[in-house]
Write an enzyme that holds these catalytic residues in place. Sequence first.
Site, PDB file in Angstrom:
ATOM      1  N   HIS A 194       0.474  -1.370   0.124  1.00 45.16           N
ATOM      2  CA  HIS A 194       0.093  -0.206   0.373  1.00 45.16           C
ATOM      3  C   HIS A 194       0.257   1.329   0.311  1.00 45.16           C
ATOM      4  CE1 HIS A 194      -2.790   3.390   0.852  1.00 45.16           C
ATOM      5  NE2 HIS A 194      -2.994   3.117   1.785  1.00 45.16           N
ATOM      6  N   ASP A 213      -3.441   7.931  -1.746  1.00 42.11           N
ATOM      7  CA  ASP A 213      -3.412   7.373  -0.128  1.00 42.11           C
ATOM      8  C   ASP A 213      -5.593   6.617  -0.483  1.00 42.11           C
ATOM      9  OD1 ASP A 213      -3.623   5.640   2.039  1.00 42.11           O
ATOM     10  OD2 ASP A 213      -4.805   6.888   2.840  1.00 42.11           O
ATOM     11  N   GLU A 233       0.596   5.882  12.181  1.00 43.75           N
ATOM     12  CA  GLU A 233      -0.780   5.889  12.632  1.00 43.75           C
ATOM     13  C   GLU A 233      -0.460   3.591  13.412  1.00 43.75           C
ATOM     14  OE1 GLU A 233      -4.880   5.712  13.220  1.00 43.75           O
ATOM     15  OE2 GLU A 233      -3.257   7.618  13.322  1.00 43.75           O
ATOM     16  N   ASP A 234       0.048   3.156  12.850  1.00 45.40           N
ATOM     17  CA  ASP A 234       0.002   1.833  12.141  1.00 45.40           C
ATOM     18  C   ASP A 234       0.374   0.583  13.136  1.00 45.40           C
ATOM     19  OD1 ASP A 234      -2.877   1.949  11.143  1.00 45.40           O
ATOM     20  OD2 ASP A 234      -2.054   1.933   9.462  1.00 45.40           O
ATOM     21  N   HIS A 247       3.549   6.513   5.552  1.00 44.83           N
ATOM     22  CA  HIS A 247       2.877   7.437   5.894  1.00 44.83           C
ATOM     23  C   HIS A 247       1.805   6.689   7.091  1.00 44.83           C
ATOM     24  CE1 HIS A 247       0.757   5.499   2.946  1.00 44.83           C
ATOM     25  NE2 HIS A 247      -0.466   5.584   3.919  1.00 44.83           N
ATOM     26  N   ASP A 276     -21.202  15.281 -25.952  1.00 44.50           N
ATOM     27  CA  ASP A 276     -19.428  15.423 -25.810  1.00 44.50           C
ATOM     28  C   ASP A 276     -19.003  14.140 -24.767  1.00 44.50           C
ATOM     29  OD1 ASP A 276     -21.250  15.450 -23.068  1.00 44.50           O
ATOM     30  OD2 ASP A 276     -19.703  16.817 -22.712  1.00 44.50           O
TER      31      ASP A 276
END
Length: 326
Positions: A51, A142, A79-80, A75, A263
């Site tokens: 990821h 993300d 958090e994890d 990133h 269009d």
Amino acid sequence: MNLDDRVEKMIENYLQYGRPSEVARIRSAYAFALEAHRDQFRADGEPYITHPLAVAEIVIDIQLDADSVIAALLHDTVEDTPVTYDDIKEKFGEAVADIVDGMTKLERIPYSSKAEQEVENLRKMLLAMSKDIRVILIKLADRLHNIRTLDAKPEAKRREIALETMDVYSPIAHRLGITKIKWELEDRALKYLDPIGYDEIVSALESTSGTREDMIGSIKACLSARFEELGLKNIYIEGRVKHIYSIYRKMFMQNKTIDEVYDLYAVRVIVDTKEECYNILGIIHDMYKPIPGRFKDYISTPKPNLYQSLHTTLIGRMGIPFEVQI
């Protein structure tokens, strides 16, 4: 493609625009993220590192700087995993740590379908942008990868994420002018919000895929040859087929069939001056038959966002209408 090959490809793509001196930092960030997420897996069973690597690949696709690539790789670490802000600051610098911190805070904003909460989400995200816009750009990357891999989630979760994508992330991509990401976010969200409508449009487009590609290519070639014949230079021509969600809005909100979306195919002609726009319009109207009532002059009357161009709808070969934006 295995992980090592993907990392090499990522570096190769970064070097198309980035500084070679940053490659060692990017490799170090990947190794750091790989170790931090070593025992973690995604809902589809893939190693979790796939990821952040995919997010970094999207970040490189929109040509952000090395700190953004590194932050993309890292990133989810705060958090994890046991990794802290100070750990990232010490190893990769304060700028990267601040971006990761901004990403972590955005993750903690709860989402609700209530209108007031949506506005609050947008406000908080815009405030985050004002400090460092890279936080939002990486967050969009993300979200894009998460919605690309949404099939692994339960149906209720898929709909929730798709609705949040449509309500919060697509409008921000639109306001930032990142059209490519906006279109993909909307198309993939629609797949989960109205799968029947989505499949109907996809089937119609797939049944004419050869025609579409041939038609856009043929129009571009004809225009290019005509402009060259007239000695006109510095003209850029690009073509596109309307994206799925945009077709959906016209069909289901204006009660049209796909044949009534004029269009569906569009060619954009970019020139240097306003005067050239009108000159090109006359040339194109000589080449193709215009459809009455389908001409819009956004040069004399710009859109509220100051967009200026000429739009005209014409009949191409095989009687298929297409739009030209000049």
